[in-house]
Scaffold this motif. Structure first.
Motif, mmCIF file in Angstrom:
data_model
loop_
_atom_site.group_PDB
_atom_site.id
_atom_site.type_symbol
_atom_site.label_atom_id
_atom_site.label_comp_id
_atom_site.label_asym_id
_atom_site.label_seq_id
_atom_site.Cartn_x
_atom_site.Cartn_y
_atom_site.Cartn_z
ATOM 1 N N LEU A 207 3.252 12.651 5.031
ATOM 2 C CA LEU A 207 2.306 13.142 4.042
ATOM 3 C C LEU A 207 3.063 14.102 3.126
ATOM 4 O O LEU A 207 3.862 14.921 3.593
ATOM 5 N N LYS A 208 2.816 14.010 1.852
ATOM 6 C CA LYS A 208 3.489 14.895 0.921
ATOM 7 C C LYS A 208 2.732 16.224 0.888
ATOM 8 O O LYS A 208 1.568 16.269 0.460
ATOM 9 N N PRO A 209 3.351 17.296 1.322
ATOM 10 C CA PRO A 209 2.607 18.563 1.416
ATOM 11 C C PRO A 209 1.980 18.978 0.092
ATOM 12 O O PRO A 209 0.890 19.563 0.075
ATOM 13 N N GLU A 210 2.632 18.657 -1.020
ATOM 14 C CA GLU A 210 2.134 19.102 -2.326
ATOM 15 C C GLU A 210 0.974 18.256 -2.833
ATOM 16 O O GLU A 210 0.399 18.544 -3.883
ATOM 17 N N ALA A 211 0.652 17.188 -2.119
ATOM 18 C CA ALA A 211 -0.372 16.277 -2.641
ATOM 19 C C ALA A 211 -1.717 16.974 -2.795
ATOM 20 O O ALA A 211 -2.498 16.636 -3.677
ATOM 21 N N ALA A 212 -1.976 17.931 -1.917
ATOM 22 C CA ALA A 212 -3.263 18.619 -1.974
ATOM 23 C C ALA A 212 -3.150 19.879 -1.130
ATOM 24 O O ALA A 212 -2.157 20.103 -0.448
ATOM 25 N N GLY B 137 -8.214 5.952 -4.302
ATOM 26 C CA GLY B 137 -7.288 5.699 -5.391
ATOM 27 C C GLY B 137 -7.113 6.850 -6.370
ATOM 28 O O GLY B 137 -6.514 6.679 -7.413
ATOM 29 N N ALA B 138 -7.652 8.028 -6.035
ATOM 30 C CA ALA B 138 -7.435 9.176 -6.903
ATOM 31 C C ALA B 138 -5.982 9.615 -6.762
ATOM 32 O O ALA B 138 -5.502 9.834 -5.659
ATOM 33 N N ILE C 137 0.836 -1.200 0.000
ATOM 34 C CA ILE C 137 0.000 0.000 0.000
ATOM 35 C C ILE C 137 0.873 1.253 0.000
ATOM 36 O O ILE C 137 0.633 2.202 -0.753
ATOM 37 N N SER C 138 1.896 1.267 0.843
ATOM 38 C CA SER C 138 2.665 2.511 0.926
ATOM 39 C C SER C 138 3.446 2.751 -0.364
ATOM 40 O O SER C 138 3.623 3.908 -0.762
ATOM 41 N N SER C 139 3.875 1.702 -1.028
ATOM 42 C CA SER C 139 4.586 1.973 -2.288
ATOM 43 C C SER C 139 3.607 2.512 -3.342
ATOM 44 O O SER C 139 3.971 3.372 -4.137
ATOM 45 N N ASP C 140 2.356 2.030 -3.302
ATOM 46 C CA ASP C 140 1.337 2.642 -4.171
ATOM 47 C C ASP C 140 1.171 4.127 -3.847
ATOM 48 O O ASP C 140 1.153 4.977 -4.736
ATOM 49 N N ILE D 168 3.113 6.204 -2.381
ATOM 50 C CA ILE D 168 4.264 7.031 -2.743
ATOM 51 C C ILE D 168 4.257 7.298 -4.238
ATOM 52 O O ILE D 168 4.461 8.429 -4.691
ATOM 53 N N GLU D 169 3.973 6.240 -5.011
ATOM 54 C CA GLU D 169 3.952 6.392 -6.453
ATOM 55 C C GLU D 169 2.875 7.383 -6.894
ATOM 56 O O GLU D 169 3.053 8.140 -7.850
ATOM 57 N N GLU D 170 1.766 7.396 -6.151
ATOM 58 C CA GLU D 170 0.680 8.316 -6.489
ATOM 59 C C GLU D 170 0.925 9.735 -5.979
ATOM 60 O O GLU D 170 0.096 10.621 -6.180
ATOM 61 N N GLY D 171 2.024 9.930 -5.274
ATOM 62 C CA GLY D 171 2.344 11.271 -4.809
ATOM 63 C C GLY D 171 1.607 11.701 -3.557
ATOM 64 O O GLY D 171 1.500 12.887 -3.270
ATOM 65 N N ILE D 172 1.081 10.739 -2.807
ATOM 66 C CA ILE D 172 0.341 11.077 -1.588
ATOM 67 C C ILE D 172 1.262 11.046 -0.375
ATOM 68 O O ILE D 172 1.199 11.906 0.487
ATOM 69 N N LEU D 173 2.108 10.044 -0.313
ATOM 70 C CA LEU D 173 3.098 9.974 0.761
ATOM 71 C C LEU D 173 4.490 10.171 0.161
ATOM 72 O O LEU D 173 4.673 10.091 -1.052
#
Lengths: 413, 413
Positions: free
Chosen positions: B79-84, B400-401, B47-50, B52-57
């Motif tokens: 959490l990736k600050p730029e994700a949202a 999954g967005a 899950i976490s590799s997904d 990260i790939e999606e730019g969420i973490l």
DNA sequence: CTCTTTTTTTCGAGCCTCGAAAAAAAGAAT
DNA sequence: ATTCTTTTTTTCGAGGCTCGAAAAAAAGAG
């Protein structure tokens, strides 16, 4: 944080959905279950064949309504009555009732009688319960009793194992669950009577009592069962929902709980009685008033405009302001008035509505609808049965425990 | 009945759990997440590799605390600050504040100013909000704004799209969500300010404000945010929880809502002000009282035993009886007193406790603990941000967005 | 430079749900 | 009586998901 979901949880939940769908609908077919749950036909087929093999569901054969449509006829599924049974124990003021109910919700055997709960010593009170349960188990025909439930007025602990306090007995903190489990080795919960009434209403009239509604028990005291967003609302540390002990008038009339100004101190039978006799609001509440006396009081109030009518007016006002405060918190919802006091609801309702209209919660007070159900005991019993049966649905059978009776329980019968 | 669970729901839920675990803990490693969620290491890894790939973490590299243990060092996830990013709009009496907050919860840009909410026409009030949001979006540096939230005193509809009524403006039924969505094409919710305060407290002090607690806003009016069993409690048809409009004394003091005897009519700033000046309880509430005036009133009350002190006494009594009624329903819970009125809580508390002790809900009134937080605006803003960010966690990213910004939003910046 | 420890990833097994297709079971049509 | 139609139910293979075991990775200890 709640724990992650595993693969077997998924199966468990979907099994629970199938069982629930069968309990709610009247003998649905697999196709109807698929529609109700949103699961695919294949999944329903797999789950229901498991459940049939485990003895939880059964196909109902035989001559029911002949289908008028073409095509393969639907096979109705039903709960297998022999899959389980539960014991319901209703303990009320001077009254005890025990029933054995099968998995399909039919009463197998029942017994009820008067007993003097206010004067009985604690051990004798427990003993009477144990004895009546023992007698009914003897008549249960070897059914597999999986749980017992005892409903009583008053508060229980959050674990629903102990009656913390009840107006029906001077004894407090009675660990009914421990005692019954000790005697019969069957899991027990202790429930508030009004919560069970609310539970029963959901099954009796699911159209009206769906997601949000209130059941108010008008008897010697005032109780409440509250369903919000489809869930029974309970306190954080106790059975909660002590509507009768919301404050109507600070430092007002003396309540049975020893405090002052509670709604109950104006609307409980003893309060109406006290006011009708024009006694002081400081007068100690009487212990018990017969249903006949209350009916006579209502008759007098209907006949002439005197202190009796005024007493009911004040009761309506207290309930109205109480509901107004409650509605400020939760928004208005349909109300069921249950218990002997509901038989005099015609005397109460106008004043109740008038009071609600003067509160913020009563913005649309005309639209709030009240239903009346004077006889509470059958509701409590029904609620106990359904609450416990659905617990078995969700927590025992959905988890995959087979319905085969373990030997020791067979022996017990 | 709720719908069955599918295979993809399972993944969605477990993704949500992982995101939640990262938001709650400070940069946890995969191993810590596995422990917190109860899921296996392999699942967390997948899950976490997904994510990260999606730019969420994102893995936090660089020189953080050097591990002192042997073995492969843990890789912290954040959490990736730029994700949202989200926009919070706090609209209070004569005050407007807008902030842009990134996915990690850091404020990117903010603005606040006075404006005369009581006199502004509806369109101008909306216009001021739109203008300030537009200015802040201009400073948001191209961040991907996914949602906006507007918090306001008063009630909102159950869909949280419209301000039904608020004391800060004479206009009612303002469809803030529609207007903001129309202007910016970003989903919007409208929230009650006290609910957001409660949300913020959960994050500020999760030890104290865990499953069950109450936030009471003492300002011109009285508001409440209630968390029960870990969930924000709302009404069935509105934002609910109108503690200030529970009835303290039937037919008592005139309330700002036009009715009589509400808790607020004794404990709101205007009520304390009215009582301190020994005006009649029938006198129309004044529109606004400055914080300085209220502080001066409290100082006078502390200095001498006069009508000012009596006014605070009555306020304490009203809140105490109100809490007593509330506790009768839900059992006692920790309370946070928020807002300018909390600055005078020393004057209120003894009388409040005394009143609670006279109610059924106050059986252990000594044990009920009160915390004080005079400055409510930061709490509201924080609550808005966290409520919205966790919504994105659960409903957008868990589903999954991907966190890639769609083009039109990039353009907007 | 090798051993030990700890974290993270990889891989195959075992379930679960789903859609499509097949089978079953009736009435309708010939 | 036999053959369509229609509807329900079951079967079967595909695709996902989580899990445990084993492998790989990445450090400190010796």
């Amino acid at each position: 944080m709640s724990v992650g979901i595993r693969h077997d949880d998924l199966r468990k939940r979907n099994r629970a959905m199938v069982i629930t769908a069968v309990r709610r609908a009247f003998q649905p077919s697999r196709t109807e279950i698929a529609r109700a749950t949103g699961l695919s036909h294949s999944t329903i087929s797999a789950i229901s064949s498991d459940l049939i093999e485990e003895g939880i569901l059964a196909e109902t054969k035989g001559g029911e309504a002949v289908s008028l449509k073409r095509g393969r006829p639907q096979v109705a599924l039903a709960l297998k009555p022999e899959a389980a049974a539960v014991v319901t124990i209703v303990l009320a003021l001077n009254f005890l009732s025990v029933a054995v109910v099968d998995y399909a919700g039919q009463t197998v055997t029942s017994e009820q009688r008067k007993l003097s709960t206010l004067t009985l010593p604690e051990e004798e009170l427990i003993g009477e319960c144990l004895a009546m349960v023992r007698r009914r188990l003897g008549e249960a025909g070897g059914r597999r009793i999986m749980r017992m439930v005892l409903a009583v007025q008053g508060t229980t602990d959050a674990g629903r194992r102990t009656m913390l306090w009840s107006p029906i007995t001077p004894h407090s903190g009675i660990a009914f669950a421990d005692r019954l489990e000790g005697a019969f080795n069957i899991p027990v919960t202790v429930e508030n009577d009004c919560n069970m009434i609310a539970e029963a209403l959901k099954w009796r009239d699911p159209e009206r009592y769906r997601n949000d509604f209130i059941a108010i028990l008008l008897s010697h005291g005032i109780g409440m069962g509250l369903v919000l967003k489809g869930e029974l609302f309970t306190g954080t540390q106790s059975s909660g929902g002590e509507f009768g002990h919301m404050i109507h008038r600070p430092d007002g009339a003396l309540c049975r709980c020893g405090r002052r100004g509670c709604v109950e101190a104006y609307a409980g039978n003893y309060a109406i009685w006290r006011a009708a006799r024009q006694s002081s609001e400081d007068e100690e509440p009487v212990a018990d008033i017969s249903d006949a006396d209350m009916k006579a009081l209502a008759a007098t109030a209907r006949a002439k405009d005197g202190p009796e009518r005024e007493a009911f007016r004040r009761a309506g006002e207290a309930i109205g302001f109480g509901l107004g405060s409650l509605f400020a918190l939760i928004d208005p919802a349909p109300v069921a008035m249950v218990g002997i006091g509901a038989a005099a609801f015609d005397l109460i309702e106008p004043h109740l509505r008038e009071a609600i209209a003067r509160t913020a919660g009563g913005q649309h007070s005309g639209a709030i609808s009240f239903a009346v159900e004077p006889d509470e005991v059958p509701l409590i019993r029904e609620g106990c049965a359904m609450a416990t049966l659905t617990f078995i649905d969700q927590e025992v059978f959905a988890a995959g425990a087979p319905a085969e009776a373990p030997l020791q329980n067979r022996e017990l019968a």
